[in-house]
Design a protein around this motif. Structure first.
Motif, short mmCIF file in Angstrom:
data_model
loop_
_atom_site.label_atom_id
_atom_site.label_comp_id
_atom_site.label_asym_id
_atom_site.label_seq_id
_atom_site.Cartn_x
_atom_site.Cartn_y
_atom_site.Cartn_z
N SER A 1 110.27 68.39 116.31
CA SER A 1 110.36 69.47 115.31
C SER A 1 111.26 70.03 114.90
O SER A 1 112.41 70.12 115.63
CB SER A 1 109.46 70.05 115.57
OG SER A 1 109.75 71.16 116.41
N GLY A 2 111.13 70.56 113.58
CA GLY A 2 112.62 71.00 112.95
C GLY A 2 113.85 70.17 113.18
O GLY A 2 115.11 70.91 112.98
N SER A 3 113.31 69.04 112.61
CA SER A 3 114.74 68.73 112.28
C SER A 3 113.86 67.64 111.70
O SER A 3 112.71 66.24 111.11
CB SER A 3 115.20 67.93 114.12
OG SER A 3 115.12 66.09 113.45
N GLY A 4 114.41 66.48 110.68
CA GLY A 4 113.75 65.62 109.55
C GLY A 4 114.69 63.72 109.93
O GLY A 4 114.76 63.26 109.41
N ALA A 5 115.49 64.34 111.39
CA ALA A 5 115.42 63.15 112.20
C ALA A 5 114.61 61.54 111.67
O ALA A 5 115.29 60.59 111.77
CB ALA A 5 115.91 62.93 113.47
N GLY B 1 119.35 63.01 114.37
CA GLY B 1 118.66 63.27 114.53
C GLY B 1 119.59 64.25 116.40
O GLY B 1 120.75 64.28 116.31
#
Lengths: 400, 400
Positions: free
Chosen positions: B271-275, B260
């Motif tokens: 948001s805008g992250s797959g963490a 992240g």
């Protein structure tokens, strides 16, 4: 046509239209004189455990419904049969008098059909074996393209049209990760909704070219400085000049601090994870000060979204399923292909090639589909891919 | 109606139908006697720099095209005006003879309209100020629901229908992360395509309830052991009993090894992250041996996908934009709302409430929309949300 029963299975990653191939197969099969039409649950797994569904008894409305459902209605599997598996399968087929084998899948499935054909021959068991192509990755040899790709490409193109508008609204750098470990077909499809050069994606990174992190940062920076925004399409399979996945190399160098899921051997998981996007976004953030950077991984939505199917793709998927039955009337084995016709209006004929020609290997994007000088595609790719999506309506230009 | 010009801006995160509100506003505005209809590029930012677009000169076909484009056609902004900004704005409005202010956005935009109304009053400048609602998060007070939500909910429901089929095909545990930091509306929409209890999602984690990691693991395990698969919907905003985001708490405890993106204060980017998905998938993998675990973050696709819009939502978005002009004929300020009518067929009237009632605050899901005993929604939620999506066709049952 041999007498006896027919069995069909689905294998590998699902697509949005793979069940149309199943339906095409069943409909044509019902016209024929199979003793029974069996569906195997979870492909080879169901064949080995004799876990069969009676497909001949489905009603018209059930068939219609199945055709509209994404992913594998019979269940799928990722399984390479061992020699023992093949022997066991042949003995089950013999016991059940299954004389016709059909397998819907990618190059591994073509290989499976080939192994079964060979196994039957050495057991002196009279049996036909056919491969029906599907894969969103579009990486099978011989066929013009693979059923499943057109719908996934349509989803990706529409996704990028929306994301381009989004990235114009709130300016920044956006990196989207697309499926396709060995070939950039789906990543390239990100460009299909573009109306002008200023529309995103501005940069397209595919596994057909070596991925260089320094160039990547430089190229993103250039677009961002020129337009105030940058939309990037990156294949999950980008790799270095030794063929090692970028994320794997990066994980090896970065040690334990890296995002992402590793298995017990330390191998990084590429799909079903946001790690590649997050890693690239972090690197861009560190290198381009004060830019708003976001990453999304389109993930499984690409292969299973049911509300934005390409009708061309769905229709072709049905036709390759149907043709497997037609071909088995005169031939003993083969892989169904699509052959693009030279005409004003796009059309593909169905055809048949030897299983060996499709098994195992991967078709990457040809050189003339990729720009020589920048990470981007050519008009040749555009003309090849657009008809498969059913057509992508241009997006209206907005004020920013 | 005051004489003078009108100005409109768009603010906050885009939606798939926010431009329909803009088009509704322009069409109604053209019937009226505004001296000019100005669009501000990037909301307040464009107003402060007098970066305006002439909206009255657009052709019918341009308006149609803009209405079909997702995200903010005028550009958006995330900006809370300072006192100095408000003073500067009022002086610009005065200079330009702008007497009518309209702002399309969430609760921050209602607050902005309110501040501008107050600023005009204390400067003795005669001016009207209206807020036009939009947000995929559906978290505005007073209105039955927010334009933008229906389309995003439709996308999420269709996404889960496909992913449920996918998770049946290749069995495993799949975790999908949905938008909505403070409220679970979009996460709950994941259930709208279900036909039977066995369909996924099986578990729904919203910010209205405290997220407990141990319970999460236990609940996923139970479903997985019972069905052999488990599809989970998790809001990006799940948090502990102190209100701290799960991912933040986990990052604090796990140290630098966490997936992240963190800002310079160590705050995790949601948001805008797959963490979040990756972290939860890793935890499940460690706790449920040999399960195939995947995570996807639906990301910005939820708010900008143009090929699967709810027509009900698009129509309502246009009507709230139109009503802002209508309301300003008789009123000085307010926020447009949708009021659900008690009738057999779903219908919402438009209406107006005071800006203060909508500004700043957040509407979370009411208790009766959430199951008391398990991480899931109730039928009441289903009945509330389904009409907003335009209706989700049930998926055909498949054989696995």
């Amino acid at each position: 046509m041999s007498a006896g029963k027919a069995v069909i299975g689905q294998s590998g990653g699902p697509t949005a239209v793979i069940n149309r191939s199943l339906v095409g197969f069943i409909k044509e099969g019902l016209k024929d004189n199979f003793d029974e039409i069996l569906g195997a649950r979870h492909g080879l797994e169901g064949m080995l455990s004799e876990d069969f569904v009676d497909l001949a008894s489905l009603s018209e409305s059930q068939l219609y419904g199945i055709g509209k459902t994404p992913a594998a209605a019979l269940g799928s599997v990722r399984k390479k049969p061992t020699e023992g598996d093949i022997e066991k399968l042949i003995s089950i087929f013999e016991k059940q008098n299954i004389r016709n084998f059909y397998y819907i899948g990618g190059n591994d499935s073509a290989e499976t059909a080939h192994l079964i054909k060979e196994g039957a021959e050495s057991a002196n068991y009279d049996m036909k074996a056919f491969h029906i192509p599907k894969t969103v990755d579009n990486d099978l040899l011989e066929t013009d393209h693979c059923p499943g790709y057109g719908s996934a490409a349509r989803f990706v193109a529409h996704g990028f049209q929306g994301d381009d508008a989004d990235t114009r609204s709130l300016k920044g750098i956006k990196i989207n990760i697309l499926m396709g470990r060995h070939a950039g077909w789906l990543t390239a499809a990100s460009t299909l909704g573009k109306s002008t050069e200023e529309d995103g994606p501005h940069l397209v990174y595919v596994p057909e070219k070596t991925f260089n992190l320094e160039s990547f940062v430089k190229e993103v920076k250039e677009v961002y400085e020129s337009l105030g925004r940058c939309l990037v399409a990156v294949s999950e399979g980008v790799h270095d000049d030794k063929g090692e996945y970028f994320l794997q190399t990066y994980a090896n160098n970065a040690g334990s601090g890296l995002a992402g899921k590793k298995d017990s051997h330390g191998n990084i998981q590429l799909s079903g994870s946001g790690a590649l996007g997050d890693t690239l976004a972090n690197i861009i953030s560190e290198n381009i000060e004060s830019a708003r950077v976001r990453a999304d991984t389109f993930g499984y939505l690409q292969r299973s979204f049911l509300a934005d199917i390409s009708e061309v793709d769905a229709d072709e998927a049905e036709r390759v399923g149907q043709h497997a039955v037609v071909a088995s009337k005169t031939e003993n084995s083969g892989s169904i292909i699509l052959k693009r016709q030279l005409s004003d209006k796009y059309y593909c004929e169905v055809g048949l090639v030897e299983l060996e020609k499709v098994a195992k290997n991967t078709k990457v994007m040809p050189k003339d589909f990729l720009d020589e000088n920048k990470p981007y595609v050519t008009n040749e790719f555009f003309e090849y891919a657009m008809p498969l999506t059913g057509g992508i309506e241009p997006k209206t230009q907005i004020f920013v």
